[in-house]
Design a protein around this motif. Structure first.
Motif, mmCIF file in Angstrom:
data_model
loop_
_atom_site.group_PDB
_atom_site.id
_atom_site.type_symbol
_atom_site.label_atom_id
_atom_site.label_comp_id
_atom_site.label_asym_id
_atom_site.label_seq_id
_atom_site.Cartn_x
_atom_site.Cartn_y
_atom_site.Cartn_z
ATOM 1 N N SER A 30 0.815 -1.218 0.000
ATOM 2 C CA SER A 30 0.000 0.000 0.000
ATOM 3 C C SER A 30 0.845 1.264 0.000
ATOM 4 O O SER A 30 0.370 2.333 -0.375
ATOM 5 C CB SER A 30 -0.940 0.003 1.204
ATOM 6 N N GLY A 31 2.089 1.168 0.404
ATOM 7 C CA GLY A 31 2.948 2.343 0.456
ATOM 8 C C GLY A 31 3.633 2.688 -0.854
ATOM 9 O O GLY A 31 4.410 3.650 -0.903
ATOM 10 N N GLY A 97 7.116 1.983 -7.051
ATOM 11 C CA GLY A 97 8.054 2.999 -6.596
ATOM 12 C C GLY A 97 7.494 3.784 -5.444
ATOM 13 O O GLY A 97 6.284 3.908 -5.293
ATOM 14 N N ARG A 98 8.383 4.358 -4.647
ATOM 15 C CA ARG A 98 7.951 5.166 -3.516
ATOM 16 C C ARG A 98 7.947 6.629 -3.951
ATOM 17 O O ARG A 98 8.949 7.319 -3.854
ATOM 18 C CB ARG A 98 8.881 4.938 -2.330
ATOM 19 N N THR A 99 6.811 7.065 -4.467
ATOM 20 C CA THR A 99 6.661 8.429 -4.962
ATOM 21 C C THR A 99 5.426 9.062 -4.332
ATOM 22 O O THR A 99 4.498 8.363 -3.943
ATOM 23 C CB THR A 99 6.516 8.467 -6.491
ATOM 24 N N ASN A 100 5.416 10.382 -4.234
ATOM 25 C CA ASN A 100 4.274 11.073 -3.636
ATOM 26 C C ASN A 100 3.119 11.252 -4.608
ATOM 27 O O ASN A 100 1.978 11.468 -4.186
ATOM 28 C CB ASN A 100 4.687 12.438 -3.100
ATOM 29 N N GLU A 107 12.081 6.243 -14.457
ATOM 30 C CA GLU A 107 13.309 6.249 -13.658
ATOM 31 C C GLU A 107 13.040 6.229 -12.166
ATOM 32 O O GLU A 107 13.909 5.852 -11.388
ATOM 33 C CB GLU A 107 14.142 7.480 -14.015
ATOM 34 N N VAL A 108 11.849 6.638 -11.737
ATOM 35 C CA VAL A 108 11.580 6.707 -10.298
ATOM 36 C C VAL A 108 11.035 5.403 -9.736
ATOM 37 O O VAL A 108 10.826 5.275 -8.533
ATOM 38 C CB VAL A 108 10.611 7.861 -9.957
ATOM 39 N N TYR A 109 10.789 4.454 -10.599
ATOM 40 C CA TYR A 109 10.277 3.157 -10.131
ATOM 41 C C TYR A 109 11.434 2.231 -9.797
ATOM 42 O O TYR A 109 12.369 2.062 -10.581
ATOM 43 C CB TYR A 109 9.360 2.537 -11.192
ATOM 44 N N GLU A 110 11.336 1.613 -8.615
ATOM 45 C CA GLU A 110 12.445 0.794 -8.113
ATOM 46 C C GLU A 110 12.348 -0.672 -8.536
ATOM 47 O O GLU A 110 13.364 -1.339 -8.715
ATOM 48 C CB GLU A 110 12.439 0.828 -6.581
ATOM 49 N N TYR A 111 11.139 -1.170 -8.605
ATOM 50 C CA TYR A 111 10.949 -2.590 -8.842
ATOM 51 C C TYR A 111 10.115 -2.808 -10.095
ATOM 52 O O TYR A 111 9.166 -2.062 -10.363
ATOM 53 C CB TYR A 111 10.246 -3.241 -7.641
ATOM 54 N N TRP A 112 10.468 -3.854 -10.836
ATOM 55 C CA TRP A 112 9.818 -4.151 -12.107
ATOM 56 C C TRP A 112 9.489 -5.632 -12.200
ATOM 57 O O TRP A 112 10.247 -6.483 -11.699
ATOM 58 C CB TRP A 112 10.737 -3.781 -13.270
#
Length: 122
Positions: A30-31, A97-100, A107-112
């Motif tokens: 959820s985060g 990704g952890r974005t607001n 580029e802001v996404y960490e996992y794919w």
């Protein structure tokens, strides 16, 4: 680490529908902002849709046809694709990704995920 597994791709005729799923594990789902991207050979991976607690974004090319959603209790994100066109043919990837905001930049996404093929025939 977060693991993402897409499913639901396949072959469909133009005008048809598919629903992609992205099952997540390993982190607090959820985060994270969840995004969908797609890529065809020889082209950049392009943004399709994203969702988080602050809202939803869609690429102009899919607005009105695709719907992104998520079920935090099931740790799963979805992409409902209606009125499919041959130009929607691509490998579809989900990302976290952890974005607001529901970010459109890959580029802001960490996992794919590993991707799922969607092919739309004329």
């Amino acid at each position: 680490q977060m693991q993402l597994v897409e499913s639901g791709g396949g072959l469909v005729q133009a005008g048809g529908s598919l629903r992609l799923s992205c099952a997540a594990s390993g982190r607090t789902f959820s985060g994270y902002t969840m995004g969908w991207f797609r890529q065809v050979p020889g082209k950049e991976r392009e943004f399709v849709a994203a969702i988080n607690w602050n809202g939803i974004n869609y690429a102009d090319s899919v607005k009105g046809r695709f719907t992104i959603s998520r079920d935090n209790a099931k740790n799963t994100a979805y992409l409902q694709m209606n009125s499919l066109k041959p130009e929607d043919t691509a490998v579809y990837y989900c990302a976290a990704g952890r974005t607001n905001v529901p970010a459109i930049e890959k580029e802001v996404y960490e996992y794919w995920g590993q991707g799922t093929q969607v092919t739309v025939s004329p």
